[in-house]
Design an enzyme around this catalytic site. Structure first.
Site, PDB file in Angstrom:
ATOM      1  N   GLN A 243       0.827  -1.200   0.000  1.00  0.00           N
ATOM      2  CA  GLN A 243       0.000   0.000   0.000  1.00  0.00           C
ATOM      3  C   GLN A 243       0.869   1.262   0.000  1.00  0.00           C
ATOM      4  O   GLN A 243       0.348   2.375  -0.117  1.00  0.00           O
ATOM      5  CB  GLN A 243      -0.885   0.010   1.244  1.00  0.00           C
TER       6      GLN A 243
ATOM      7  N   ASP B 276       6.211   4.827  -1.281  1.00  0.00           N
ATOM      8  CA  ASP B 276       7.662   5.031  -1.293  1.00  0.00           C
ATOM      9  C   ASP B 276       8.316   3.965  -2.165  1.00  0.00           C
ATOM     10  O   ASP B 276       7.651   3.054  -2.669  1.00  0.00           O
ATOM     11  CB  ASP B 276       8.235   5.026   0.128  1.00  0.00           C
TER      12      ASP B 276
ATOM     13  N   HIS C 266      -1.427   1.321  -4.448  1.00  0.00           N
ATOM     14  CA  HIS C 266      -1.851   2.703  -4.209  1.00  0.00           C
ATOM     15  C   HIS C 266      -1.021   3.722  -4.986  1.00  0.00           C
ATOM     16  O   HIS C 266      -1.104   4.922  -4.718  1.00  0.00           O
ATOM     17  CB  HIS C 266      -1.792   3.030  -2.717  1.00  0.00           C
TER      18      HIS C 266
END
Length: 277
Positions: free
Chosen positions: A108, A111, A126
């Protein structure tokens, strides 16, 4: 916790050639200095009203505000390095695939720490902080498959004066660029990069072992995987210092991934040297 770690290690060892599915949330990156989304740490970034700020509606109303808000958070990602939890997940992938097994990481997180640690079989459900895309769906950079590397976009003017006139523009059509992330008023199938069909296949068919790590179980993907695993009687482990879900069939391990998954790797003989430090 030792009994749970024993069970997890045994299940990892015996899940072959079937798929091991790992689902990670913001807690996995916390040990790298990145604030969580809904955690208890003082800098948890979603403590503001994310249902307003993290939306297409907010971007449409205030594109400069949306860009400023996201950049302030993405700046926290800049310079962060993978922690032992990221390296352990990459090591588990190598362990599984080198013996001919299947593996998928669904994160999710936006980064790039999983990639930096060496994860390959991965879905960033995401979106990602290192790409942008056009806000106009009819543009080649805003369609289901379109995006642009963040490194190709000059943010100098916007950072100097974050007003609408300086919001980055699409190099193809001139419309505003947007973050390449899934907003709360959008759907998982809204962009090819989210690979939602691959997630569905893993959750409903392929996975024979599910490991959650550092997630608050507050989004649709965790609900999908949890329900599907329980329906198919797939072993499920939840690795988190303060597990935030208590359901039959889900074994909690009250530790961070940088502790629990490193221990599993060590028990499997996957020594990584400095990566475990």
């Amino acid at each position: 916790m030792q009994d749970a770690l024993d069970a997890l290690t045994d299940d990892v060892r015996s899940t072959h050639p079937e798929q091991i599915l790992i689902v990670t949330g913001a807690g996995v990156s916390h040990a790298s200095g990145i604030p969580t989304f809904r955690g208890n740490d003082p800098d948890a970034i979603w403590k503001r009203d994310v249902t307003e700020l993290g939306t297409r509606a907010f971007f449409s109303e205030n594109p400069a505000g949306s860009w400023q808000w996201y950049l302030s958070r993405f700046d926290k990602v800049s310079g962060a390095k993978p922690n032992p939890g990221h390296h352990a997940i990459a090591a588990l992938e190598r362990f599984q695939t080198e013996r001919g097994g299947d593996f998928l990481l669904v994160t999710q997180n936006v980064d790039t720490l999983h990639e930096q640690a060496g994860s390959k079989r991965m879905v960033k459900v995401h979106g990602t902080s290192d790409r942008y895309r056009c806000s106009r769906s009819g543009c080649e950079l805003g369609a289901l498959e379109g995006s642009i590397a963040a490194s190709e976009v000059d943010l100098t003017a916007f950072r100097a004066n974050p007003v609408e006139a300086n919001v980055p523009r699409c190099p193809s059509c001139g419309a505003f660029l947007r973050m390449h992330v899934l907003w709360f008023d959008e759907v998982y199938a809204g962009h090819d990069d989210y690979q939602w069909s691959r997630v569905l296949d893993a959750a409903k068919v392929q996975a024979r072992l599910v490991i959650f790590a550092g997630t608050s179980f507050s989004v649709g993907v965790t609900e999908l995987v949890t329900q599907s695993a329980r329906a198919r009687r797939v072993p499920v482990f939840n690795i988190d210092p303060t597990p935030r879900i208590s359901k039959p069939g889900i074994m909690p391990i009250a530790a961070g991934a940088e502790v629990a998954l490193v221990e599993v790797c060590k028990r499997l003989g996957l020594a990584e040297g400095a990566a475990w430090a």
